[in-house]
Scaffold this active site. Structure first.
Site, PDB file in Angstrom:
ATOM      1  CB  CYS A  80       7.564  -7.887   6.767  1.00  0.00           C
ATOM      2  SG  CYS A  80       8.060  -7.248   8.356  1.00  0.00           S
ATOM      3  CG  HIS A 168      12.306  -9.087   5.610  1.00  0.00           C
ATOM      4  ND1 HIS A 168      11.642  -8.285   4.709  1.00  0.00           N
ATOM      5  CD2 HIS A 168      12.081  -8.558   6.832  1.00  0.00           C
ATOM      6  CE1 HIS A 168      11.047  -7.301   5.354  1.00  0.00           C
ATOM      7  NE2 HIS A 168      11.292  -7.439   6.650  1.00  0.00           N
ATOM      8  CD  GLU A 170      12.680  -9.602   1.525  1.00  0.00           C
ATOM      9  OE1 GLU A 170      12.106 -10.697   1.717  1.00  0.00           O
ATOM     10  OE2 GLU A 170      12.325  -8.542   2.067  1.00  0.00           O
ATOM     11  CB  SER A 222      28.748   6.749 -21.828  1.00  0.00           C
ATOM     12  OG  SER A 222      28.543   5.438 -21.302  1.00  0.00           O
ATOM     13  N   GLY A 223      30.644   4.592 -23.645  1.00  0.00           N
ATOM     14  CA  GLY A 223      31.728   3.648 -23.423  1.00  0.00           C
ATOM     15  C   GLY A 223      31.400   2.696 -22.285  1.00  0.00           C
ATOM     16  N   GLY A 224      30.374   3.004 -21.516  1.00  0.00           N
ATOM     17  CA  GLY A 224      29.978   2.170 -20.379  1.00  0.00           C
ATOM     18  C   GLY A 224      29.070   1.020 -20.807  1.00  0.00           C
ATOM     19  CB  VAL A 225      27.904  -1.926 -18.859  1.00  0.00           C
ATOM     20  CG1 VAL A 225      27.077  -3.166 -19.121  1.00  0.00           C
ATOM     21  CG2 VAL A 225      29.299  -2.324 -18.420  1.00  0.00           C
ATOM     22  CB  SER A 228      27.927  -0.752 -24.651  1.00  0.00           C
ATOM     23  OG  SER A 228      28.873   0.250 -24.404  1.00  0.00           O
TER      24      SER A 228
END
Ligand code: XMP
Length: 510
Positions: A80, A168, A170, A222-225, A228
Site C-alpha cells: 500500500c 493488504h 495481511e 503474577s500467576g499470569g501467562v 510464568s
C-alpha cells in the site's frame, strides 16, 4: 542466534503488526522497526517489507526512507503506502483516487508466471484501503496484477526482486494473502521457515546463559501467562540463580495464591510467596476512586517487591515478562505510548528498578508466548487462564475495599468460574468475573426480609481485550449460577448479568 529474519518498516499503518504476525505464522522471524529509527541492518536480514500508512506520499512531510539501502541488496515488498512510496521515488506518479478504493476487490488480471503471484487464483479476493493510487509506474516497473478499477494492484521492478502491492495481504479478507506473503518470504527471500517455539526456546536459553552467566535474577510472578513463561525460560537457563517472588496482595481469586504457588514449586521454580495482604488493605483503606486505588496498589507492590529484592544478596538483574506488543507500542511511529506509570517515578526509583533488565519474551506475540509455554511444559491451567487485572478484585469492588468485601467477592467469583469450567464454557469466553456493587437491595429468604448486596456477573468474548462482546451464556446456566450464589454466599441476595459490549462499556467496571 536467530538465523534469518525479515525487516518490517513501519510507516504507521494499523495493520503493521498483522504483517508481522503473518510472517511469524510462516515460521519466519521478523521485526518491526519505525521508518525513522531503523537499526543497523543485521547480516541475517533476508528481505524488507514496507508497511502501509495513514499518510499520503504527496504530503510535504510524508514519511520516507532511503530505498537505496535495500533495493539491489535484498528483496523488497511495499504494501500500500510502501508500494506508492517506491513508485513515486522511482519516477512514477501517485494521485488521489477518483473512485473509492476501499474494501473487497478481485484480481481479474494476474501475471501467474510472476514469482510473487505464484499459486494465486484468477479473481482472487483482496482488501483495498487507500485514498491515493498509483496512476503511472516508473519506466522500469511492470504491472503484475490488476483489479477492475485499480490497474496497478501489484508491480515488479523489472529484473529486480522489488515488488509493490496496493492491497493488504495481511488481512484475512485478502483470501490468498498468506500465499502471496509466503511467495515473498520463502521463495523470493529464501527464508527456510525454521523459526518455531522449540527453536526459540533453544536459542533463547543459550542466549540467556551467555548474557547472565552466574548472575542472580529477581522476577515478580503474577500467576499470569507472561511472567510464568518468562520465569520458566530464565529458570531453564540459570536454574536456582533465578529468584521468583509471588506477592499475595489480598486481591487474588479464592485459593489462587496457594494453588499457583504450588504449581510453581512443582515446576521446580525457586519461588518465595510473600503474604502482604494487610499492607495492601491498609494502603487501600478509605479509597474509593478507581485511579487512587490503582496507584495505591502499584505503590504498595513496589514497596513489597523492593523489600524482597534487597533480601537477595548481589542480585544483578530484574526479569520481566514484557511481550512484543508492549515494545512495539512504545516505539511505534505514533510516538511513545502514554502507558508509563506515574507512580514509578514518585520519590525516585526504587532500588530494584536500578537493576539491569532481562526480558526474554520481548519479541513474541501473546499466542507465541503460549506456544513457548507449552513447549516448556507449563500446565494448561496456567496457559489457558483468563486474563486477570493487576489490581485484581480491587477494581471489581466498586467503592472502597475491605477484607470482608474481598471475601464475599471471592466466593461469588469462585462459584461463577467453577460453574463455567463444569459446563465446558470456560474456554469459550475470553474473560469472566464478578463485580461487587455498592448497592443493597431488598429480598426475601424464607419468611425473612433481607437487605443485602448485589453482584454483577461479567463474561465476554474477545480477541485481544480491545473490543469485546458480552458472552451469550445459556439462560439455564445463568439461572443455576444465580441460585447457587444466592444460596451459598451470605450477604448477597441479588445477581445480575452484564449485557454491555465494549465499546462503549469496558470489561472491568472500574
Ligand atoms: P477494560 O476494563 O479496559 O479491560 O475493558 C481490558 C483488559 O485489561 C484488563 N485491565 C487491567 N489490567 N491493570 C491490569 O493489569 C489494570 O489496571 C487493568 N484494568 C483493566 C482487564 O481485566 C481486561 O482484560
Amino acid at each position: 542466534m536467530i538465523t534469518e529474519q525479515i525487516l518490517i518498516l513501519d510507516f504507521g499503518s494499523q495493520f503493521t503488526q498483522l504483517i508481522a504476525r503473518r510472517v511469524r505464522e510462516l515460521n519466519v522471524y521478523c521485526e518491526i522497526h519505525p521508518y525513522n529509527n531503523i537499526p543497523p541492518i543485521a547480516a541475517n536480514t533476508k528481505g524488507v517489507i514496507l508497511s502501509g500508512s495513514p499518510c499520503s506520499v504527496r504530503d510535504a512531510d510524508a514519511p520516507s526512507v532511503d530505498l537505496t539501502a535495500f533495493r539491489h541488496h535484498m528483496p523488497v515488498l511495499g504494501v500500500c503506502y510502501g508500494a506508492q512510496l517506491m513508485a513515486q521515488k522511482g519516477g512514477g506518479e501517485v494521485k488521489p483516487s477518483s473512485i473509492r478504493e476501499y474494501g473487497r476487490a478481485r484480481l481479474n488480471e494476474i501475471d501467474l508466471a510472476n514469482r510473487l503471484m505464484h499459486g494465486l487464483d484468477l479473481n482472487s479476493q483482496v482488501w483495498m484501503s487507500h485514498g491515493d493510487t498509483i496512476t503511472s509506474l516508473p519506466a522500469d516497473f511492470e504491472v503484475i496484477a490488476s483489479t477492475e478499477t485499480v490497474r496497478v494492484a501489484a508491480f515488479q521492478a523489472t529484473g529486480e526482486a522489488t515488488y509493490g502491492i496496493q492491497f493488504h495481504p495481511e488481512v484475512t479478507h485478502s483470501t490468498q494473502g498468506k500465499q502471496l506473503l509466503k511467495n515473498f518470504v520463502v521463495d523470493i527471500c529464501g527464508c527456510s521457515q525454521d523459526w518455531t517455539a522449540e527453536s526459540f526456546v533453544d536459542t533463547t536459553v543459550a542466549g540467556l546463559q551467555a548474557q547472565l552467566g552466574t548472575d542472580k535474577v529477581v522476577l515478580g510472578l503474577s500467576g499470569g501467562v507472561d511472567s510464568s513463561v518468562a520465569a520458566m525460560l530464565i529458570h531453564r537457563a540459570i536454574g536456582a540463580n533465578l529468584y521468583c517472588v509471588f506477592v499475595d496482595n489480598g486481591l487474588l481469586r479464592k485459593d489462587e495464591f496457594e494453588g499457583v504457588l504450588d504449581s510453581y514449586k512443582t515446576l521446580g521454580l525457586n519461588v518465595k510467596g510473600v503474604d502482604a495482604k494487610d499492607q495492601f488493605y491498609h494502603a487501600l483503606a478509605g479509597l474509593s476512586d478507581p485511579e487512587a486505588k490503582r496507584k495505591a496498589i502499584g505503590k504498595t507492590f513496589i514497596d513489597v517487591f523492593d523489600q524482597e529484592a534487597h533480601l537477595i544478596e548481589n542480585v544483578a538483574w530484574l526479569g520481566q515478562g514484557t511481550i512484543y506488543p508492549d515494545v512495539i507500542e512504545s516505539v511505534s511511529v505514533k510516538g511513545p505510548s502514554a502507558t508509563i506509570k506515574s507512580h514509578h517515578n514518585v520519590g525516585g526509583l526504587p532500588d530494584f528498578m536500578k537493576l539491569k533488565v532481562v526480558e526474554p519474551l520481548n519479541t513474541l506475540f501473546k499466542d507465541e508466548v503460549r506456544l513457548v509455554g507449552r513447549t516448556l511444559g507449563l500446565p494448561n491451567h496456567i496457559l489457558g487462564r483468563h486474563p486477570f487485572p493487576g489490581p485484581g478484585l480491587a477494581i471489581r469492588i466498586l467503592g472502597d475495599v475491605t477484607a470482608e468485601k474481598v471475601a464475599i467477592l471471592q466466593q461469588v467469583d469462585a462459584l461463577f468460574i467453577d460453574g463455567l469450567r463444569r459446563e465446558g464454557l470456560y474456554d469459550q469466553v475470553w474473560q469472566a468475573g464478578a463485580m461487587l456493587l455498592p448497592v443493597q437491595s431488598v429480598g426475601v429468604m424464607g419468611d425473612e426480609r433481607t437487605y443485602e448486596r448485589v453482584v454483577a456477573l461479567r463474561a465476554v468474548t474477545s480477541v485481544d481485550g480491545m473490543t469485546a462482546d458480552w458472552a451469550h451464556l445459556p439462560y439455564t446456566f445463568l439461572a443455576d449460577i444465580s441460585n447457587e450464589i444466592i444460596n451459598k454466599v451470605k450477604g448477597v441476595n441479588r445477581v445480575v448479568y452484564d449485557i454491555s459490549s465494549k465499546p462503549p462499556a469496558t470489561i472491568e467496571w472500574e
